[in-house]
Design an enzyme around this catalytic site. Sequence first.
Site, PDB file in Angstrom:
ATOM      1  N   GLU A  43       0.874  -1.172   0.000  1.00 44.92           N
ATOM      2  CA  GLU A  43       0.000   0.000   0.000  1.00 44.92           C
ATOM      3  C   GLU A  43       0.913   1.224   0.000  1.00 44.92           C
ATOM      4  OE1 GLU A  43      -2.802   0.353   3.235  1.00 44.92           O
ATOM      5  OE2 GLU A  43      -3.539   2.257   2.443  1.00 44.92           O
ATOM      6  N   ARG A 273       5.838 -13.152   9.267  1.00 44.03           N
ATOM      7  CA  ARG A 273       6.317 -11.767   9.144  1.00 44.03           C
ATOM      8  C   ARG A 273       7.715 -11.648   9.733  1.00 44.03           C
ATOM      9  NH1 ARG A 273       2.327  -7.826   8.526  1.00 44.03           N
ATOM     10  NH2 ARG A 273       3.629  -6.087   9.103  1.00 44.03           N
ATOM     11  N   LYS A 283       4.052   0.813   9.708  1.00 45.56           N
ATOM     12  CA  LYS A 283       4.215   2.036   8.916  1.00 45.56           C
ATOM     13  C   LYS A 283       3.578   3.239   9.611  1.00 45.56           C
ATOM     14  CE  LYS A 283       2.981   0.102   4.917  1.00 45.56           C
ATOM     15  NZ  LYS A 283       2.540   0.005   3.524  1.00 45.56           N
TER      16      LYS A 283
HETATM   17  P1  ATP Z   1       1.375  -1.730   7.829  1.00 45.63           P
HETATM   18  O1  ATP Z   1       0.325  -2.597   8.445  1.00 45.63           O
HETATM   19  O2  ATP Z   1       2.433  -1.296   8.754  1.00 45.63           O
HETATM   20  O3  ATP Z   1       0.829  -0.631   6.979  1.00 45.63           O
HETATM   21  P2  ATP Z   1       1.455  -3.678   5.807  1.00 45.63           P
HETATM   22  O4  ATP Z   1       1.860  -5.035   6.183  1.00 45.63           O
HETATM   23  O5  ATP Z   1       0.016  -3.436   5.663  1.00 45.63           O
HETATM   24  O6  ATP Z   1       2.126  -2.690   6.811  1.00 45.63           O
HETATM   25  P3  ATP Z   1       1.775  -3.437   3.003  1.00 45.63           P
HETATM   26  O7  ATP Z   1       2.281  -2.296   2.253  1.00 45.63           O
HETATM   27  O8  ATP Z   1       0.351  -3.762   2.877  1.00 45.63           O
HETATM   28  O9  ATP Z   1       2.199  -3.205   4.506  1.00 45.63           O
HETATM   29  O10 ATP Z   1       2.641  -4.733   2.709  1.00 45.63           O
HETATM   30  C1  ATP Z   1       2.969  -5.180   1.430  1.00 45.63           C
HETATM   31  C2  ATP Z   1       3.441  -6.597   1.517  1.00 45.63           C
HETATM   32  O11 ATP Z   1       4.558  -6.686   2.386  1.00 45.63           O
HETATM   33  C3  ATP Z   1       2.371  -7.512   2.079  1.00 45.63           C
HETATM   34  O12 ATP Z   1       2.317  -8.679   1.288  1.00 45.63           O
HETATM   35  C4  ATP Z   1       2.839  -7.804   3.469  1.00 45.63           C
HETATM   36  O13 ATP Z   1       2.445  -9.087   3.861  1.00 45.63           O
HETATM   37  C5  ATP Z   1       4.358  -7.685   3.346  1.00 45.63           C
HETATM   38  N1  ATP Z   1       4.922  -7.277   4.623  1.00 45.63           N
HETATM   39  C6  ATP Z   1       4.661  -6.170   5.332  1.00 45.63           C
HETATM   40  N2  ATP Z   1       5.319  -6.163   6.501  1.00 45.63           N
HETATM   41  C7  ATP Z   1       6.035  -7.314   6.547  1.00 45.63           C
HETATM   42  C8  ATP Z   1       6.923  -7.909   7.499  1.00 45.63           C
HETATM   43  N3  ATP Z   1       7.204  -7.318   8.664  1.00 45.63           N
HETATM   44  N4  ATP Z   1       7.475  -9.100   7.194  1.00 45.63           N
HETATM   45  C9  ATP Z   1       7.210  -9.703   6.030  1.00 45.63           C
HETATM   46  N5  ATP Z   1       6.377  -9.208   5.100  1.00 45.63           N
HETATM   47  C10 ATP Z   1       5.792  -8.029   5.338  1.00 45.63           C
HETATM   48 MG    MG Z   2      -1.474  -3.518   4.297  1.00 45.89          MG
END
Ligand code: ATP
Ligand code: MG
Length: 567
Positions: A43, A273, A283
Amino acid sequence: MSENINPSENSTQKSLNFIEQIVVEDLAKGKNDGRLQTRFPPEPNGYLHIGHAKAICMDFGIAQKFGGVCNLRLDDTNPQKEDTEYVEAIKEDIQWLGFKWGNIYHASDYFQQLWDFAVSLIKQGKAYIDEQTSEEIAQQKGTPTQPGTDSPFRNRPIEESLALFEKMNSGEVPEGAMVLRAKIDMSSPNMHFRDPIIYRVINKEHHITGNKWKAYPMYDFAHGQSDFFEGVTHSICTLEFVPHRPLYDYFIDELKEGKDLEDHRPRQYEFNRLNLTHTLMSKRKLLALVEEGLVDGWDDPRMPTICGLRRRGYSPEAIRKFVDMIGYTKIEAINEYSMLEAAAREDLNARALRVSAVLDPVKLIITNYPEGQTEEMETINNPENENDGTHTITFSRELWMERADFMEDAPKKFFRMVPGKEVRLKSAYIVKCTGCKKDENGNVVEVYAEYDPQSKSGMEGANRKVKGTLHWVSANHCVKAEVRLYNPLFTVENPAADERDFRELLNPESLQVLKECYVEPFAVKNDTGNRYLQFQRTGYFTLDSHSTTEAPVFNRTVNLKDSFAKK
Ligand code: ATP
Ligand code: MG
């Protein structure tokens, strides 16, 4: 670029992670006509962090390894928080990590298709407009062991829902006044099936679609469908989406409208994760640190962001090595930050150019060295790689040395500068310390030594036994620089699990600035194109990307030894 591996080759099978094994089996069975297509779906509401790097290495890496394609999909279903600045940063970071996408897609590319699908669900009686508040809806959800309660709007006429859905998108409906819900099962043991919200109103301009839409699909209503529209075969994500998977499959079943896909459909797979000690991955919280000025932007070298690590002096290979070290499993865990540092150290040991830099300087005068004389001493750029060549460093009568390398009354094992004892000055001569000068407070202001002209490094017979070798720079042939040392951003191991506000957990000593350091000129300007440096005996450093020629600033990437382990 992509390296094809024969799925039937048993020798490669062993080292495959569990998702790679699934891919190999699917390809062998000819699922999806033998196609492999993944996507990385961030995102664009922030910069990518080391956790995303783990997902990137999986999504792009697996496609590359097995001859598939990975697309970049910007998951832009919430215009409140998304921005093109983030889109550009995401692209830069993926490329820097060494990966290439096939296409760039946006969830917003499918807003019309998703809208049409939602309308078709309403027409089939499988979705309805709920005018309750989000609190009321939440209260009726029930618990995993208790069924939920039907909304009073659950059975409203289809025509009414259709008309209100149009209104949700017209700008007449304030945010939160109504939502579209899928009508599934209010007593399902899977909470995500209890009439999930699939559309909400957001009265904000979208960075791509502008003001065309006011009704925006929720993640669960956009993600699987986007995978389906694009022809994704393996939709890989993190473990928190396990309970969403049945809903993911449900919407795809609805979308295919009775067609038999014969397993030509996207399937979701989940891995653990990345969580790292002494830092945060949310984020939202990282954004707060940036917005509240608690760090120096998204690329502050203390941040766990890709751009922060880059500025700190990590190479893409170090990050990929780290991801390799930790691997992919189905169990949530927290990894030690020291593992990331170990990966950096291993990588930098092989790649860094060795230079001389004095961080806490005191003057060293070679009293028997002619005033005005200089010599160019050849030094090896990298003992780990001959091809990195050599450079020269200027030697002269007045040098800078580390304050901590001199002691007037030293213990026996102190093999550095001590009156009456000999040490080697790296790449130069053996010198014998003759004393020092102190100011009125007893602080050493100058150290004196005499050199042995017959002891120059590389000279025949020059290698008589001296225990210590010290680094130095010539006082008139060096560059003054600021050096920034970094410590963990948070004082506690797991700030995400702490009940205190994360701001209270920030380490007040996470940044230590040394204003008056001296580095050899090669450290500031070298023509090798290699930005990775080792300050001899001190650590790995890199020139800060915000620094200028007039005022160079160096960041410590990592010290030479593991300091976590000592504690
Ligand atoms: P936040 O909840 O902090 O906004 P998010 O996980 O929603 O973070 P996205 O931009 O939606 O962030 O993530 C894009 C991809 O990266 C998704 O497939 C997510 O599963 C993966 N991802 C995000 N954070 C991690 C992490 N800590 N370890 C492994 N993969 C991750
Ligand atoms: Mg997300």
